[in-house]
Design a protein around this motif. Structure first.
Motif, PDB file in Angstrom:
ATOM      1  N   UNK A 112       0.810  -1.216   0.000  1.00 32.15           N
ATOM      2  CA  UNK A 112       0.000   0.000   0.000  1.00 32.15           C
ATOM      3  C   UNK A 112       0.840   1.261   0.000  1.00 32.15           C
ATOM      4  N   UNK A 113       0.175   2.377  -0.187  1.00 35.15           N
ATOM      5  CA  UNK A 113       0.858   3.669  -0.187  1.00 35.15           C
ATOM      6  C   UNK A 113       0.167   4.618   0.772  1.00 35.15           C
ATOM      7  N   UNK A 114       0.928   5.600   1.229  1.00 34.84           N
ATOM      8  CA  UNK A 114       0.414   6.673   2.068  1.00 34.84           C
ATOM      9  C   UNK A 114       0.652   7.984   1.331  1.00 34.84           C
ATOM     10  N   UNK A 115      -0.391   8.810   1.240  1.00 33.21           N
ATOM     11  CA  UNK A 115      -0.255  10.135   0.634  1.00 33.21           C
ATOM     12  C   UNK A 115       0.284  10.014  -0.795  1.00 33.21           C
ATOM     13  N   UNK A 116       1.275  10.838  -1.152  1.00 33.54           N
ATOM     14  CA  UNK A 116       1.781  10.841  -2.530  1.00 33.54           C
ATOM     15  C   UNK A 116       2.651   9.639  -2.839  1.00 33.54           C
ATOM     16  N   UNK A 137      -3.977  17.290  -3.202  1.00 36.11           N
ATOM     17  CA  UNK A 137      -3.190  18.188  -4.048  1.00 36.11           C
ATOM     18  C   UNK A 137      -2.497  17.452  -5.192  1.00 36.11           C
ATOM     19  N   UNK A 138      -2.414  16.116  -5.110  1.00 33.93           N
ATOM     20  CA  UNK A 138      -1.735  15.329  -6.144  1.00 33.93           C
ATOM     21  C   UNK A 138      -2.696  14.548  -7.028  1.00 33.93           C
ATOM     22  N   UNK A 173      -3.769   5.313   0.113  1.00 33.76           N
ATOM     23  CA  UNK A 173      -4.472   6.154   1.079  1.00 33.76           C
ATOM     24  C   UNK A 173      -4.236   7.615   0.733  1.00 33.76           C
ATOM     25  N   UNK A 174      -5.058   8.476   1.304  1.00 38.89           N
ATOM     26  CA  UNK A 174      -5.034   9.899   0.966  1.00 38.89           C
ATOM     27  C   UNK A 174      -3.939  10.619   1.754  1.00 38.89           C
ATOM     28  N   UNK A 175      -4.135  11.912   1.994  1.00 41.70           N
ATOM     29  CA  UNK A 175      -3.060  12.732   2.536  1.00 41.70           C
ATOM     30  C   UNK A 175      -2.659  12.440   3.971  1.00 41.70           C
TER      31      UNK A 175
END
Length: 331
Positions: A112-116, A137-138, A173-175
């Motif tokens: 998974x990823x976090x933010x950008x 913002x991305x 996931x988002x920011x």
């Protein structure tokens, strides 16, 4: 659960420190809660990077890479999280890292990823054909550079262990703090809702936060110079939010036919006049509520919604929360 599962997080230069430490703290707190219950630790935490040693974060202080990702057997990792930060663009060009992620993905149970950090997964081609989100913002960057991805702009994360389309294997996931929401969801899937709730209480968090990330984003309108055919009208609309802003009224103000005005709005702004007016009115209402300048009914009138119920419906539609909740959270 038998042996502890390895939760790894990527560390690279100028990473957003909270993207990494926030989720890891959730897993560490899950271990603490199990210890209080007389149970063994469920997780082993690991920080991976290009090479072992200290690494500068975007906050100015350093965190330490414990092991090079190239030296670890991917099957040893249960869950790998890719954080975002100022250094994400360099990692999107890191050919060795992207190749390792592609080869490791089938061997890791959850990636998974976090933010950008979603931009890094996208650069590796791992989000093609999937639903994904990132920091608000991305979102445009992700949408424009990777049209094969289905963008979900307002969710806090896309993890779903019951989803047959693979969102329990690769997810985003988002920011920033949404990485904590994601980690709580992962803990709940592994250890059950009672333990995840205990972790959330201990860290003073929502187990499931109300609303999506749109409540934190700026619904900014474009500079008139970027849309010359609509410049005068876009300057006029915020000054007349209480007026009739129907398509016919806007067309008259712009000296165009309604059909022409709708076509130009969609060409230059990617939305129709009605949706644009709704967003401008919503932004005006948000500003009034943030500044605690008026009651809900007065805010509804001043921003052109006329009735609190219209304002409430619009807030739930775009932000997932009520005007009252928004005021309590941001005023």
């Amino acid at each position: 659960m038998d042996a502890p599962r390895t939760i790894a997080c990527l560390l690279y230069p100028h990473v957003m420190s909270l993207d990494l430490t926030g989720p890891l703290q959730v897993f560490a707190s899950a271990n603490d809660e199990r210890q209080r219950q007389g149970l063994p630790a469920a997780y082993r935490l690991l920080v991976l990077g290009q090479q072992a040693g200290p690494m500068p974060t975007s906050a100015g202080f350093q965190l330490v890479v414990e092991q090079a990702w190239s030296a670890i057997e991917p099957a040893y990792i249960d869950t790998l999280l890719i954080p975002g930060g100022q250094g994400d663009k360099a990692q999107c060009q890191n050919i060795e890292l992207l190749a390792w992620l592609r080869s490791a993905a089938p061997q890791i149970r959850r990636l998974g990823s976090v933010c950008s950090g979603a931009l890094i997964l996208a650069a590796a081609g791992l989000l093609n054909g999937r639903r994904a989100t990132t920091h608000w913002a991305d979102l445009d960057c992700l949408r424009q550079e990777h049209p094969q991805i289905e963008i979900s702009g307002d969710c806090l994360h896309t993890y779903d262990p019951q989803d047959p389309c693979g969102n329990g294997h690769i997810f985003t996931s988002a920011g920033v703090t949404a990485g904590i929401d994601l980690a709580l969801a992962l803990v709940e899937a592994d250890l059950g809702r009672p333990l995840a709730l205990a972790v959330a209480k201990r860290l003073v968090l929502f187990l499931r936060r109300p609303g999506g990330q749109a409540q934190f984003s700026a619904l900014l309108t474009p500079e008139p110079s970027r849309v010359p055919r609509l410049a005068s009208l876009l300057e006029w609309i915020p000054l007349h939010l209480h007026a009739d802003l129907s398509l016919a009224a806007l067309a008259t103000q712009a000296n165009m036919t309604p059909r022409t005005l709708s076509r130009i709005f969609n060409q230059e702004l990617g939305m129709g006049p009605g949706r644009y007016v709704e967003i401008v009115r919503l932004e005006a209402a948000r500003n009034l509520l943030q500044n605690a300048q008026a009651s809900i009914s007065t805010v509804a009138r001043l921003s052109g919604f006329n009735h609190p119920e219209n304002l409430r419906r619009t807030f739930h539609k775009h932000l997932g929360i009520s005007p009252q909740e928004y005021a309590e959270r941001f005023a």
